[in-house]
Design an enzyme around this catalytic site. Structure first.
Site, PDB file in Angstrom:
ATOM      1  N   ASP A 241       0.821  -1.214   0.000  1.00  0.00           N
ATOM      2  CA  ASP A 241       0.000   0.000   0.000  1.00  0.00           C
ATOM      3  C   ASP A 241       0.854   1.263   0.000  1.00  0.00           C
ATOM      4  OD1 ASP A 241      -2.379   1.452   0.097  1.00  0.00           O
ATOM      5  OD2 ASP A 241      -2.362   1.569   2.273  1.00  0.00           O
ATOM      6  N   SER A 262      -6.972   5.553   0.264  1.00  0.00           N
ATOM      7  CA  SER A 262      -7.343   4.337  -0.452  1.00  0.00           C
ATOM      8  C   SER A 262      -8.724   3.869  -0.003  1.00  0.00           C
ATOM      9  CB  SER A 262      -6.289   3.251  -0.238  1.00  0.00           C
ATOM     10  OG  SER A 262      -5.734   3.333   1.049  1.00  0.00           O
ATOM     11  N   GLN A 312      -5.900  -1.354  -6.431  1.00  0.00           N
ATOM     12  CA  GLN A 312      -6.461  -0.463  -5.419  1.00  0.00           C
ATOM     13  C   GLN A 312      -7.190   0.685  -6.094  1.00  0.00           C
ATOM     14  OE1 GLN A 312      -4.191   2.679  -2.773  1.00  0.00           O
ATOM     15  NE2 GLN A 312      -4.158   0.729  -1.694  1.00  0.00           N
TER      16      GLN A 312
HETATM   17  C1  LIG Z   1     -12.897   7.330   1.894  1.00  0.00           C
HETATM   18  C2  LIG Z   1     -13.731   8.040   2.955  1.00  0.00           C
HETATM   19  C3  LIG Z   1     -13.101   9.398   3.273  1.00  0.00           C
HETATM   20  C4  LIG Z   1     -15.117   8.240   2.397  1.00  0.00           C
HETATM   21  O1  LIG Z   1     -15.929   8.821   3.428  1.00  0.00           O
HETATM   22  P1  LIG Z   1     -16.967   9.955   3.070  1.00  0.00           P
HETATM   23  O2  LIG Z   1     -17.690  10.270   4.309  1.00  0.00           O
HETATM   24  O3  LIG Z   1     -17.784   9.523   1.923  1.00  0.00           O
HETATM   25  O4  LIG Z   1     -15.982  11.170   2.723  1.00  0.00           O
HETATM   26  P2  LIG Z   1     -15.990  12.247   1.522  1.00  0.00           P
HETATM   27  O5  LIG Z   1     -17.362  12.811   1.295  1.00  0.00           O
HETATM   28  O6  LIG Z   1     -15.335  11.665   0.320  1.00  0.00           O
HETATM   29  O7  LIG Z   1     -15.040  13.358   2.135  1.00  0.00           O
HETATM   30  C5  LIG Z   1     -13.669  13.169   2.297  1.00  0.00           C
HETATM   31  C6  LIG Z   1     -12.984  14.527   2.219  1.00  0.00           C
HETATM   32  O8  LIG Z   1     -13.168  15.091   0.947  1.00  0.00           O
HETATM   33  C7  LIG Z   1     -13.854  16.334   1.067  1.00  0.00           C
HETATM   34  N1  LIG Z   1     -14.821  16.447  -0.052  1.00  0.00           N
HETATM   35  C8  LIG Z   1     -15.949  15.739  -0.224  1.00  0.00           C
HETATM   36  N2  LIG Z   1     -16.530  16.100  -1.392  1.00  0.00           N
HETATM   37  C9  LIG Z   1     -15.745  17.055  -1.943  1.00  0.00           C
HETATM   38  C10 LIG Z   1     -15.787  17.808  -3.147  1.00  0.00           C
HETATM   39  N3  LIG Z   1     -16.773  17.669  -4.024  1.00  0.00           N
HETATM   40  N4  LIG Z   1     -14.795  18.690  -3.374  1.00  0.00           N
HETATM   41  C11 LIG Z   1     -13.777  18.843  -2.523  1.00  0.00           C
HETATM   42  N5  LIG Z   1     -13.673  18.133  -1.364  1.00  0.00           N
HETATM   43  C12 LIG Z   1     -14.638  17.269  -1.076  1.00  0.00           C
HETATM   44  C13 LIG Z   1     -14.551  16.284   2.399  1.00  0.00           C
HETATM   45  O9  LIG Z   1     -14.764  17.565   2.909  1.00  0.00           O
HETATM   46  C14 LIG Z   1     -13.545  15.533   3.212  1.00  0.00           C
HETATM   47  O10 LIG Z   1     -12.438  16.360   3.551  1.00  0.00           O
HETATM   48  P3  LIG Z   1     -11.972  16.545   5.049  1.00  0.00           P
HETATM   49  O11 LIG Z   1     -11.710  15.131   5.582  1.00  0.00           O
HETATM   50  O12 LIG Z   1     -13.097  17.186   5.727  1.00  0.00           O
HETATM   51  O13 LIG Z   1     -10.726  17.358   4.957  1.00  0.00           O
HETATM   52  C15 LIG Z   1     -13.823   7.161   4.261  1.00  0.00           C
HETATM   53  O14 LIG Z   1     -14.505   5.982   3.966  1.00  0.00           O
HETATM   54  C16 LIG Z   1     -12.494   6.873   4.834  1.00  0.00           C
HETATM   55  O15 LIG Z   1     -11.865   7.741   5.429  1.00  0.00           O
HETATM   56  N6  LIG Z   1     -12.051   5.621   4.653  1.00  0.00           N
HETATM   57  C17 LIG Z   1     -10.727   5.215   5.103  1.00  0.00           C
HETATM   58  C18 LIG Z   1      -9.678   5.516   4.043  1.00  0.00           C
HETATM   59  C19 LIG Z   1      -8.312   5.214   4.583  1.00  0.00           C
HETATM   60  O16 LIG Z   1      -7.994   5.610   5.705  1.00  0.00           O
HETATM   61  N7  LIG Z   1      -7.492   4.472   3.787  1.00  0.00           N
HETATM   62  C20 LIG Z   1      -6.223   4.022   4.262  1.00  0.00           C
HETATM   63  C21 LIG Z   1      -5.246   5.106   4.469  1.00  0.00           C
HETATM   64  S1  LIG Z   1      -4.811   5.931   3.001  1.00  0.00           S
HETATM   65  C22 LIG Z   1      -3.345   5.186   2.588  1.00  0.00           C
HETATM   66  O17 LIG Z   1      -2.859   4.383   3.313  1.00  0.00           O
HETATM   67  C23 LIG Z   1      -2.752   5.582   1.281  1.00  0.00           C
HETATM   68  C24 LIG Z   1      -1.295   5.297   1.240  1.00  0.00           C
HETATM   69  C25 LIG Z   1      -0.444   6.463   1.638  1.00  0.00           C
HETATM   70  C26 LIG Z   1       0.784   6.571   0.760  1.00  0.00           C
HETATM   71  O18 LIG Z   1       0.717   6.233  -0.435  1.00  0.00           O
HETATM   72  O19 LIG Z   1       1.789   7.054   1.285  1.00  0.00           O
END
Ligand SMILES: CC(C)(COP(=O)(O)OP(=O)(O)OC[C@H]1O[C@@H](n2cnc3c(N)ncnc32)[C@H](O)[C@@H]1OP(=O)(O)O)[C@@H](O)C(=O)NCCC(=O)NCCSC(=O)CCCC(=O)O
Length: 327
Positions: A241, A262, A312
């Site tokens: 990841d 992700s 992913q």
């Molecule tokens: C994916 C989400 C966020 C989805 O939840 P949700 O309530 O549907 O959230 P959301 O509406 O998408 O909001 C998230 C964020 O996006 C913003 N947003 C929403 N709509 C818009 C728009 N039209 N324009 C601009 N921004 C928008 C929202 O305001 C939220 O921002 P905020 O958190 O308030 O800063 C949630 O299920 C979640 O947090 N899941 C866990 C994801 C996670 O933690 N994944 C693992 C960690 S990421 C990772 O490991 C990547 C690797 C890192 C690397 O490569 O180094």
């Protein structure tokens, strides 16, 4: 007869034998191999932090484990690879020694909170003749942050055998590590102070993975040892990841991620491999749209054998990079 301690989530403990779940005694600790071997001598103080701490789950009760955090990204949400790796450890503890992980499918449903530990609850969905399936919920504050299905199979031969060919790239020994690259930039006398600060911050982050940027040669830091394939799969799940989602941003140098996380992660394990030896991580992004990006990764053993593949999808909300005016 082996004894193990169990307790409830609140921390009380009781003692039981391992007779009711003999598989629970499955040891996911790194193998020491021959302690006299030059490799073991050299690495005895360098055990990978991934196996000694991150993937070393505490057993709370039958099929219930607690994991701790090691490296937390700047986003202050838990690293997805850590949650996947720990979920796979929990699942693997409930299957027999003759079964090997061949795939996993996860959804990240909530951001992980770095301030509290994660609990992993395993459901023994089915024990089949060849295949065994487990479902794991990673829980914080009483709510799932990840749901993961993992499937295990006994070793079975097949006349069907093919794979893509590994891309031709320079070997890891010919390349600089990320740290060496940063130090090289830092040694430049004309480097602006703000970049020095940023690069020094990057150097201070202790990620338990080593990367050589160029398609990515990647391996777990430290020594794990040969033989325990379940453990190597869990480490590879952690590693897979890392920096994968960023691949979807590569075609857009004019934008930077404002929000990236992700959404799901799937992985297939194909061959035996060692996660503490260099593997080539080939990442590509076939598609992006709708504020999401799809990325795919292939982990190659350096002898050209395809070890694992993953896919992913992530949320990617971007904003244009603003460059200071030259006027
Ligand atoms: C994916 C989400 C966020 C989805 O939840 P949700 O309530 O549907 O959230 P959301 O509406 O998408 O909001 C998230 C964020 O996006 C913003 N947003 C929403 N709509 C818009 C728009 N039209 N324009 C601009 N921004 C928008 C929202 O305001 C939220 O921002 P905020 O958190 O308030 O800063 C949630 O299920 C979640 O947090 N899941 C866990 C994801 C996670 O933690 N994944 C693992 C960690 S990421 C990772 O490991 C990547 C690797 C890192 C690397 O490569 O180094």
């Amino acid at each position: 007869m082996a004894e193990r301690k169990v307790g409830d989530i609140c921390g009380s403990s009781a003692s039981t034998t391992s007779d009711d779940h003999p598989e629970d005694t499955l040891d996911l600790k790194p193998e020491d191999g021959d302690p006299e071997s030059p490799e073991a001598q050299k690495d005895q103080d360098l055990k990978s932090v991934l196996v000694t701490s991150v993937l070393n789950l505490e057993e709370m009760d039958v099929d219930l484990y607690r994991g701790t955090h090691h490296w937390v990204p700047r986003s202050q949400r838990l690293f997805g690879g850590q949650i996947i790796g720990q979920a796979l450890v929990a699942a693997a503890k409930s299957v027999g020694d003759n079964l090997y992980a061949h795939s996993l499918h996860c959804y990240f449903v909530r951001a992980g909170d770095p301030k509290v530990p994660v609990l992993y609850q395993v459901d023994r969905i089915r024990d089949g003749r060849s295949f065994t399936v487990r479902s794991v919920r990673a829980i914080q504050h009483g709510q799932p942050i990840l749901i993961c299905q993992a499937s295990f199979q006994m070793l079975q031969p097949s006349p069907l055998q093919h794979q893509f060919t590994m891309p031709a790239v320079p070997p890891p020994e010919d390349l600089l590590t990320a740290e060496e690259l940063i130090r090289l930039y830092l040694s430049k006398p004309d480097l602006a102070e703000k970049y020095k600060l940023g690069l020094n911050k990057l150097l201070a982050i202790e990620v338990p993975i080593e990367i050589k940027p160029n398609l990515f040669w990647v391996r777990a830091r430290g020594y794990i040892g040969e033989g325990n394939m379940k453990l190597h799969c869990c480490v590879a799940a952690y590693v897979s990841d890392f920096a994968l989602l960023g691949t979807a941003l590569l075609p857009y140098p004019g934008y930077r991620a404002q929000f990236a996380a992700s959404l799901d992660h799937a992985m297939w394990f194909h061959s035996t491999f060692r996660s503490d030896e260099w593997m080539l991580y080939e990442c590509e992004s076939p598609w992006a749209g709708g504020s999401r990006g799809l990325v795919q990764g292939r982990l190659w053993r350096r002898d050209g054998v395809l070890a694992a593949s993953c896919s992913q999808e992530g949320v990617l909300r971007v904003k244009p990079v603003t460059r200071p005016s030259k006027l």
